[in-house]
Write a protein that holds these residues in place. Structure first.
Motif, PDB file in Angstrom:
ATOM      1  N   GLY A 211       0.795  -1.216   0.000  1.00 23.71           N
ATOM      2  CA  GLY A 211       0.000   0.000   0.000  1.00 23.71           C
ATOM      3  C   GLY A 211       0.829   1.268   0.000  1.00 23.71           C
ATOM      4  N   LEU A 212       2.148   1.135   0.036  1.00 21.77           N
ATOM      5  CA  LEU A 212       3.038   2.292   0.013  1.00 21.77           C
ATOM      6  C   LEU A 212       3.716   2.410  -1.343  1.00 21.77           C
ATOM      7  N   VAL A 213       4.214   3.578  -1.615  1.00 20.01           N
ATOM      8  CA  VAL A 213       5.096   3.759  -2.766  1.00 20.01           C
ATOM      9  C   VAL A 213       6.485   3.279  -2.344  1.00 20.01           C
ATOM     10  N   ASN A 214       6.980   2.248  -3.004  1.00 23.55           N
ATOM     11  CA  ASN A 214       8.266   1.642  -2.656  1.00 23.55           C
ATOM     12  C   ASN A 214       9.345   2.121  -3.621  1.00 23.55           C
ATOM     13  N   ILE A 215      10.322   2.838  -3.101  1.00 27.75           N
ATOM     14  CA  ILE A 215      11.453   3.319  -3.889  1.00 27.75           C
ATOM     15  C   ILE A 215      12.649   2.413  -3.590  1.00 27.75           C
ATOM     16  N   VAL A 216      13.339   1.950  -4.628  1.00 26.92           N
ATOM     17  CA  VAL A 216      14.354   0.905  -4.475  1.00 26.92           C
ATOM     18  C   VAL A 216      15.712   1.351  -4.998  1.00 26.92           C
ATOM     19  N   TYR A 217      16.733   1.005  -4.246  1.00 24.10           N
ATOM     20  CA  TYR A 217      18.125   1.031  -4.726  1.00 24.10           C
ATOM     21  C   TYR A 217      18.738  -0.325  -4.419  1.00 24.10           C
ATOM     22  N   ILE A 218      19.363  -0.949  -5.414  1.00 22.50           N
ATOM     23  CA  ILE A 218      20.060  -2.221  -5.213  1.00 22.50           C
ATOM     24  C   ILE A 218      21.505  -2.030  -5.651  1.00 22.50           C
ATOM     25  N   GLY A 219      22.412  -2.147  -4.712  1.00 19.51           N
ATOM     26  CA  GLY A 219      23.823  -1.941  -5.023  1.00 19.51           C
ATOM     27  C   GLY A 219      24.598  -1.691  -3.741  1.00 19.51           C
ATOM     28  N   ARG A 220      25.871  -1.487  -3.893  1.00 16.10           N
ATOM     29  CA  ARG A 220      26.726  -1.333  -2.728  1.00 16.10           C
ATOM     30  C   ARG A 220      26.400  -0.052  -1.978  1.00 16.10           C
ATOM     31  N   GLY A 221      26.695  -0.094  -0.672  1.00 15.74           N
ATOM     32  CA  GLY A 221      26.653   1.118   0.125  1.00 15.74           C
ATOM     33  C   GLY A 221      28.057   1.687   0.227  1.00 15.74           C
ATOM     34  N   GLY A 222      28.313   2.432   1.272  1.00 18.23           N
ATOM     35  CA  GLY A 222      29.647   2.993   1.461  1.00 18.23           C
ATOM     36  C   GLY A 222      29.579   4.453   1.843  1.00 18.23           C
ATOM     37  N   HIS A 223      30.619   4.891   2.519  1.00 17.90           N
ATOM     38  CA  HIS A 223      30.634   6.268   3.015  1.00 17.90           C
ATOM     39  C   HIS A 223      30.744   7.294   1.891  1.00 17.90           C
ATOM     40  N   ASP A 224      31.223   6.886   0.721  1.00 12.23           N
ATOM     41  CA  ASP A 224      31.313   7.836  -0.379  1.00 12.23           C
ATOM     42  C   ASP A 224      29.945   8.178  -0.964  1.00 12.23           C
ATOM     43  N   SER A 239       9.616  17.191   1.525  1.00  9.06           N
ATOM     44  CA  SER A 239       8.389  16.785   0.836  1.00  9.06           C
ATOM     45  C   SER A 239       7.195  16.665   1.760  1.00  9.06           C
ATOM     46  N   ARG A 240       7.481  16.464   3.074  1.00  8.35           N
ATOM     47  CA  ARG A 240       6.438  16.272   4.092  1.00  8.35           C
ATOM     48  C   ARG A 240       5.578  15.032   3.808  1.00  8.35           C
ATOM     49  N   LEU A 241       6.117  14.111   3.038  1.00  6.02           N
ATOM     50  CA  LEU A 241       5.437  12.834   2.851  1.00  6.02           C
ATOM     51  C   LEU A 241       5.540  12.023   4.126  1.00  6.02           C
ATOM     52  N   SER A 242       4.511  11.292   4.454  1.00  8.50           N
ATOM     53  CA  SER A 242       4.532  10.509   5.683  1.00  8.50           C
ATOM     54  C   SER A 242       5.072   9.114   5.410  1.00  8.50           C
ATOM     55  N   PRO A 243       5.581   8.431   6.432  1.00  8.37           N
ATOM     56  CA  PRO A 243       6.053   7.049   6.263  1.00  8.37           C
ATOM     57  C   PRO A 243       4.921   6.085   5.920  1.00  8.37           C
ATOM     58  N   ASN A 244       3.678   6.568   5.992  1.00 10.16           N
ATOM     59  CA  ASN A 244       2.546   5.749   5.556  1.00 10.16           C
ATOM     60  C   ASN A 244       2.277   5.914   4.062  1.00 10.16           C
ATOM     61  N   GLN A 245       3.103   6.754   3.422  1.00 12.01           N
ATOM     62  CA  GLN A 245       2.943   6.972   1.980  1.00 12.01           C
ATOM     63  C   GLN A 245       4.095   6.407   1.169  1.00 12.01           C
ATOM     64  N   ILE A 246       5.311   6.497   1.711  1.00 10.35           N
ATOM     65  CA  ILE A 246       6.495   6.157   0.909  1.00 10.35           C
ATOM     66  C   ILE A 246       7.529   5.443   1.771  1.00 10.35           C
ATOM     67  N   HIS A 247       8.243   4.490   1.171  1.00 11.26           N
ATOM     68  CA  HIS A 247       9.303   3.776   1.885  1.00 11.26           C
ATOM     69  C   HIS A 247      10.448   3.498   0.923  1.00 11.26           C
ATOM     70  N   PHE A 248      11.674   3.546   1.468  1.00  6.97           N
ATOM     71  CA  PHE A 248      12.889   3.369   0.658  1.00  6.97           C
ATOM     72  C   PHE A 248      13.587   2.080   1.061  1.00  6.97           C
ATOM     73  N   HIS A 249      13.909   1.263   0.067  1.00  8.29           N
ATOM     74  CA  HIS A 249      14.563  -0.024   0.287  1.00  8.29           C
ATOM     75  C   HIS A 249      15.970   0.027  -0.320  1.00  8.29           C
ATOM     76  N   PHE A 250      16.982  -0.181   0.516  1.00  7.58           N
ATOM     77  CA  PHE A 250      18.374  -0.253   0.059  1.00  7.58           C
ATOM     78  C   PHE A 250      18.817  -1.702   0.240  1.00  7.58           C
ATOM     79  N   ILE A 251      19.116  -2.363  -0.871  1.00 12.18           N
ATOM     80  CA  ILE A 251      19.296  -3.820  -0.873  1.00 12.18           C
ATOM     81  C   ILE A 251      20.687  -4.187  -1.402  1.00 12.18           C
ATOM     82  N   GLY A 252      21.325  -5.157  -0.739  1.00 11.34           N
ATOM     83  CA  GLY A 252      22.616  -5.648  -1.205  1.00 11.34           C
ATOM     84  C   GLY A 252      23.731  -4.647  -1.030  1.00 11.34           C
ATOM     85  N   THR A 253      23.741  -3.948   0.103  1.00  9.94           N
ATOM     86  CA  THR A 253      24.659  -2.825   0.271  1.00  9.94           C
ATOM     87  C   THR A 253      26.056  -3.211   0.738  1.00  9.94           C
TER      88      THR A 253
END
Length: 405
Positions: A211-224, A239-253
């Motif tokens: 039910g949320l807008v899911n924004i995705v990044y798949i790739g390494r993390g790092g301090h840079d 943006s004042r979007l609430s956490p009930n509207q949008i969520h960010f997924h960082f995968i395989g970091t």
């Protein structure tokens, strides 16, 4: 691995027959994806070699697959070169110690070698960074790289890189390189991968925020990546979007074995008091699960490095997923230019005014949530320039120069 895998279907089309020498997957501690074999031509010869078991080598602090497999590469390729005629040795890997074998094989067998620099081998990037931002065993790897890189560069016959900046650094460091063929070649877009992914979409989803807008990044993390991530967090707040509207997924970091990765993105969100918006999954996921996850997302985000020479070379799956795409890169990044040239997404660069970046990113996120973002019409004629076949042709053109065809 991906560069070679995507090029193998096309080498013979341009006059080159290829054989692959690689470490048997049972000696790797990274996630396996057997579907990758479906993309390989049936007539390609693959020689699988052994590696010393990590459970033993790690006792003396050596876990790198390159160091564990060096002896077996030496044996296998010596055997091949002693019994068969080859024109060229091509190294395409970030397991850099293996590259030093090229100099040995050049001296012993007279066969030239080409190196594909997907990342910078010996780098001073972390020299002025705090200890907590440096990779594990930094001083060991820094000293080893500083010692080994000149061995490989002294005899190399040609260089390929995803970044012109890498080639510039190496040429300044080793003046002999100005006399050999060089080429900047990004990774290629390989449509067949999305076909394979679509036919095998049976993996568990990571996008469990229904039910949320899911924004995705798949790739390494790092301090840079911190500057880009801090801009994102400020944009979410703006943006004042609430956490009930949008969520960010960082995968395989993390490149660490499963369950041992150290988060580098979630802590930034925690410090900003915005961790409710962020999920970080440090374990890597199989390649085709990556593609299916990109296709499943509501939108995509690519945080670029603050290192001006770093190029996010694997951007094409993000473009081919045909989802709303937001990215922040250094102004010299080829990745940002490719996305913009292909009209594939919204790109900001670090040299822009911060308030303008934050407002623009916030507007992008709000538009995705409200379904008001105009559809990107990718310029396909421009995008075709970056196909795997076109990138293979560029590699072959360099090979021909190295062997004087």
């Amino acid at each position: 691995m991906q560069r070679i895998r995507m090029s193998l279907p096309y080498f013979s089309r341009y006059g080159w027959e290829a054989e692959v020498v690689t470490v048997d997957e049972k000696f790797s501690d990274l996630p396996l994806d057997n579907l990758l074999m479906e993309s390989l031509p049936n007539d390609i010869t693959v020689h699988k070699i052994k590696g010393f078991a990590k459970k033993w080598t790690s006792k003396i602090g050596l876990g790198s697959i390159a160091l564990r497999a060096m002896w077996f590469y030496y044996q296998q390729v010596n055997m091949l070169l002693s019994t068969r005629q080859f024109d060229l040795i091509y190294f395409s890997t970030t397991q850099f110690p293996v590259l030093t074998l090229g100099a040995y094989w050049k001296r012993r067998f007279g066969i030239p070698y080409v190196i594909d620099m997907q990342d910078l081998w010996h780098s001073d990037y972390y020299q002025d960074k705090p200890k907590n931002q440096r990779p594990p065993k930094y001083w060991f790897s820094y000293s080893l790289n500083k010692f080994l890189e000149p061995i490989a560069m002294k005899e190399v016959g040609g260089l390929i890189s995803v970044s012109g900046g890498y080639l510039d650094i190496l040429t300044i460091r080793y003046p002999n390189l100005q006399h050999i063929p060089q080429a900047v070649i990004t990774f290629g877009a390989f449509k067949k991968d999305f076909d394979i992914a679509a036919n095998n979409n049976q993996t568990e989803t990571f996008l469990n925020k229904k039910g949320l807008v899911n924004i995705v990044y798949i790739g390494r993390g790092g301090h840079d990546l911190e500057p880009a991530l801090r801009l994102l967090l400020k944009a979410i707040e703006h943006s004042r979007l609430s956490p009930n509207q949008i969520h960010f997924h960082f995968i395989g970091t993390s490149y660490a074995p499963d369950g041992k990765g150290i988060p580098t993105i979630k802590p930034l969100a925690v410090a900003a008091g915005m961790d409710v918006y962020i999920t970080e999954h440090t374990d890597r996921i199989p390649y085709y699960q990556t593609l299916n996850t990109l296709k499943e997302a509501s939108g995509l985000f690519i945080p670029g490095s603050d290192d001006q020479n770093y190029s996010a070379s694997k951007i094409y799956p993000y473009i081919m997923a045909e989802k709303p795409l937001l990215a922040v890169f250094h102004k010299n990044s080829s990745a940002g230019k490719i996305i913009s040239n292909c009209n594939a997404g919204t790109v900001f660069t670090f040299d822009q005014n911060e308030e303008i970046i934050i407002a623009g990113m916030a507007n992008f996120l709000t538009s995705v949530v409200n379904g008001q973002l105009p559809e990107n019409k990718i310029k396909m004629e421009e995008f075709k320039k970056y196909s795997a076949e076109e990138m293979t042709l560029k590699q072959v053109n360099l090979f021909n120069k190295v062997i004087n065809i």
